[in-house]
Enzyme design. Sequence first.
Site, PDB file in Angstrom:
ATOM      1  N   GLY A  46       0.827  -1.196   0.000  1.00 16.10           N
ATOM      2  CA  GLY A  46       0.000   0.000   0.000  1.00 16.10           C
ATOM      3  C   GLY A  46       0.860   1.244   0.000  1.00 16.10           C
ATOM      4  O   GLY A  46       2.006   1.219   0.454  1.00 16.10           O
ATOM      5  N   GLN A  51       2.899  10.007   0.910  1.00 14.84           N
ATOM      6  CA  GLN A  51       4.190   9.297   0.913  1.00 14.84           C
ATOM      7  C   GLN A  51       5.004   9.574  -0.352  1.00 14.84           C
ATOM      8  O   GLN A  51       6.180   9.213  -0.418  1.00 14.84           O
ATOM      9  CB  GLN A  51       3.976   7.788   1.061  1.00 14.84           C
ATOM     10  N   CYS A  92       6.005   0.101   7.167  1.00 15.23           N
ATOM     11  CA  CYS A  92       5.613   1.214   6.306  1.00 15.23           C
ATOM     12  C   CYS A  92       6.801   1.613   5.441  1.00 15.23           C
ATOM     13  O   CYS A  92       7.930   1.657   5.932  1.00 15.23           O
ATOM     14  CB  CYS A  92       5.183   2.394   7.177  1.00 15.23           C
ATOM     15  N   LEU A  93       6.536   1.919   4.169  1.00 13.69           N
ATOM     16  CA  LEU A  93       7.622   2.278   3.261  1.00 13.69           C
ATOM     17  C   LEU A  93       8.310   3.589   3.665  1.00 13.69           C
ATOM     18  O   LEU A  93       9.441   3.838   3.255  1.00 13.69           O
ATOM     19  CB  LEU A  93       7.104   2.382   1.819  1.00 13.69           C
ATOM     20  N   HIS A 134      -4.432   1.351   7.576  1.00 13.52           N
ATOM     21  CA  HIS A 134      -3.077   1.913   7.649  1.00 13.52           C
ATOM     22  C   HIS A 134      -2.922   3.070   6.646  1.00 13.52           C
ATOM     23  O   HIS A 134      -2.427   4.144   6.993  1.00 13.52           O
ATOM     24  CB  HIS A 134      -2.055   0.797   7.361  1.00 13.52           C
ATOM     25  N   GLU A 135      -3.364   2.831   5.399  1.00 15.31           N
ATOM     26  CA  GLU A 135      -3.200   3.859   4.355  1.00 15.31           C
ATOM     27  C   GLU A 135      -4.081   5.073   4.623  1.00 15.31           C
ATOM     28  O   GLU A 135      -3.657   6.211   4.409  1.00 15.31           O
ATOM     29  CB  GLU A 135      -3.497   3.275   2.968  1.00 15.31           C
ATOM     30  N   HIS A 138      -2.677   7.603   6.916  1.00 14.77           N
ATOM     31  CA  HIS A 138      -1.723   8.541   6.296  1.00 14.77           C
ATOM     32  C   HIS A 138      -2.434   9.812   5.828  1.00 14.77           C
ATOM     33  O   HIS A 138      -1.853  10.902   5.857  1.00 14.77           O
ATOM     34  CB  HIS A 138      -1.043   7.892   5.081  1.00 14.77           C
TER      35      HIS A 138
HETATM   36 ZN    ZN Z   1       2.508   3.532   5.664  1.00 10.62          ZN
END
Ligand code: ZN
Length: 173
Positions: A46, A51, A92-93, A134-135, A138
């Site tokens: 995701g 991000q 998380c990226l 989670h997304e 953000h």
């Molecule tokens: Zn994340």
Amino acid sequence: MAILPIVQFPNPVLAMKCQPIAEVNDDIRRLAADMGETMYKAPGVGLAAPQVGEPIRMVVIDVSEDKNQLLTLINPVITERGEEKETGEEGCLSLPGIWEKVTRNTSITVQFMDLDGQKQEIHAEGLLAICIQHELDHLEGTVFIDHLSRLKYDRACAKLKKRRLQEKRDKAD
Ligand code: ZN
């Protein structure tokens, strides 16, 4: 399509409340495609627009095994949450190398616009439900370690710092 640089925590864009998308146009579709490519390349399941430095309400997700079910959610809203919760490890990226346990609803209903600007609704369970939560966090300026206790949060930040220093050293060698 293009691979976009992934913004790293604690960049301020990751703490912003993101703006709704007024119109799904070619710019938005291009960004969605680039975000998808960036997510697959990372690899991740995701990625949210902040991000890649865009504080707007769009996320891409693909939890399928064959990585062929790209889901793009524009202006997503969770309209229902199941009562059951589950605690699982998340990463998380934007915080590479950090894995921490977070408690989430195991089933949700989410309304959103698709890439044609059409209203859609899906019911999600399991990994997809967790990934969507989670997304969507953000888009509110929340990263997954914000759900941790102060102690665990500080520990995660320290670990991240250490990891970055090590990476810098490795590059210098
Ligand atoms: Zn994340």
